[in-house]
Write an enzyme that holds these catalytic residues in place. Structure first.
Site: not given
Ligand code: PA5
Length: 435
Positions: A284, A305, A419
């Site tokens: 990410e 394996h 989303k």
């Molecule tokens: O790294 C990030 O910001 C995302 O992966 C969030 O952790 C994830 O989308 C969850 O978001 P939130 O804590 O707002 O529900």
């Protein structure tokens, strides 16, 4: 054995010292930016100085609630997705027994990280007859997966505990905004705050990770002490002295030579979820603007394996980072067998962990021979301190690496795409009658 060691001896034929040197200036510029993390809240760099600041009061308040939960509950249900669950589960899995819970902890289970109806239905059934607390974690407060799961769990808790449900629900969210914060205020849930300047995947050392980790019976003071030790060791601006920067630069050089996939490989199955945390962190943070190294993972010897065939012999597009903890608290000796039918008596003076270590060294040599660039991250012991150290090491090298790619390590614009499509489909489906 040193606390932490980045072992790069097998990389000599892939990376020259001149290539490393060519990154010096950029690394130092980015280093200066990171060192000034406290000056700019909007940049989400709060994780960088966080372990160096005094967190005693926070640790105490987390320990107090963790103690209350451990005294009153048999199961803590943690609701969250992405950075709001992976870190906690990663540390919990790495340090808990393979079967059952830690002696001084209780069972911690996770929900809200998928849309499976079967998963949540079975979880709710599983809770029946057990004393339950819930920790709902969402920085934005509006992510679909945890929001839906919380809807189900909130109903369940209210039906079971009535007015007392609110005593058993802890919310970890933003200090002032978001739907979860509003709900927590309305209902009077106790809350922990996720700092404004710390993004989801960099939040493992905040209450997001610390409360579930403490409830599972692990030592959060030691976890933060390990992170602090890493934060201190990694304050060096020079590439020669900073292993997090070396790791980031090595990845860049290998990537430029066509090694587009990094395989994080461990020899302890307990680290599987830690791989997932690492994948989220790098995937990410770097994977944007058509850039980035694809983070993948394997657990050996299991995967030797299966996918091991590809690693040894397939397309030469991957490099491997072997993660190894020297001391593991438990071990099994290999028994001597009078009949020796299996011919394994030559191992009877050894233990499983020793064989596992030799398996790691043999794998590194074989993959090196097969043309896979192999680097190793070695840590002295699998415990809270060394996990804290490793977590901070990866967060720091990830930030450096993303900046070297020229992308923002702290946003995730690509996540919005699915989303938006999902929401528009859900809303359209509603219009045409739920079909
Ligand atoms: O790294 C990030 O910001 C995302 O992966 C969030 O952790 C994830 O989308 C969850 O978001 P939130 O804590 O707002 O529900």
């Amino acid at each position: 054995m040193k606390t932490f060691f980045l072992e790069t001896s097998l990389l000599q034929e892939y990376i020259s010292s001149d290539e490393m040197d060519s990154y010096r200036q950029r690394v130092e510029l980015i280093h200066t930016h990171l060192q000034h993390s406290e000056e700019n809240e909007s940049e989400l760099l709060g994780w960088h100085h966080y372990p160096l600041n005094d967190q005693d009061e926070l640790l105490q308040s987390i320990e107090d609630i963790a103690t209350e939960i451990k005294l009153n509950a048999e199961v803590l249900v943690v609701i969250g997705v992405g950075g709001s669950f992976l870190g906690a589960k990663a540390v919990q899995d790495a340090l808990s027994p393979y079967f059952g819970s830690k002696e001084n902890g209780i069972e911690v289970v996770y929900v809200g990280q998928n849309m499976s109806g079967a998963y949540i239905k079975q979880l709710v059934n599983y809770l029946d007859g057990k004393s339950v607390y819930v920790n709902v974690i969402s920085k934005s407060g509006s992510t679909m997966e945890p929001a839906l799961a919380f809807r189900v769990l909130r109903n369940y808790m209210e039906e079971r505990y009535g007015f007392d449900a609110k005593q058993r629900i802890i919310a970890t969210t933003d200090a002032s905004k978001g739907i979860l914060k509003e709900l927590a205020n309305e209902e009077g849930y106790r809350t922990f705050v996720i700092n404004n300047d710390i993004g989801g995947r960099y939040s493992i050392l905040t209450p997001v990770g610390l409360l579930p980790i403490a409830v599972s019976g692990n030592d959060i003071t030691s976890l933060l002490a390990g992170a602090k030790a890493a934060a201190q060791d990694l304050q060096e601006s020079s590439l020669d002295k900073n292993s997090a920067y070396q790791y980031a630069v090595i990845r860049q050089i290998l990537h430029k030579k066509g090694y587009d996939i990094e395989l994080l490989a461990s020899f302890e199955p307990a680290l599987k979820c830690f791989h997932e945390w690492w994948k989220q962190l790098f995937g990410e943070s770097e994977g944007k603007e058509k850039k980035g190294i694809f983070p993948a993972s394997v657990t050996f010897s299991t995967d030797l394996h299966s996918i091991g065939q590809y690693i040894q012999d397939g397309q030469r597009i991957l490099f491997e980072t072997l993660l190894h903890f020297h001391e593991i608290s438990e071990d099994q000796s290999i028994p001597f067998d009078e009949s020796n039918h299996d011919g394994l008596n030559y191992l009877s003076h050894r233990t499983f962990n020793e064989v596992n270590r030799i398996c790691k060294d043999g794998t590194a040599l074989a993959h090196d021979e097969g043309g896979v660039p192999v680097l190793k991250i070695e840590l002295a012991k699998l415990d809270e301190f060394h996990m804290g150290y490793l977590i901070f090491f990866f967060m720091k090298s990830c930030a450096m690496s993303a900046y070297l790619f020229g992308v923002n390590p702290f946003d995730q614009p690509g996540v919005e795409a699915y989303k938006n499509k999902m929401l528009s489909l859900l809303k359209n489906t509603e219009l045409i009658g739920g079909k």
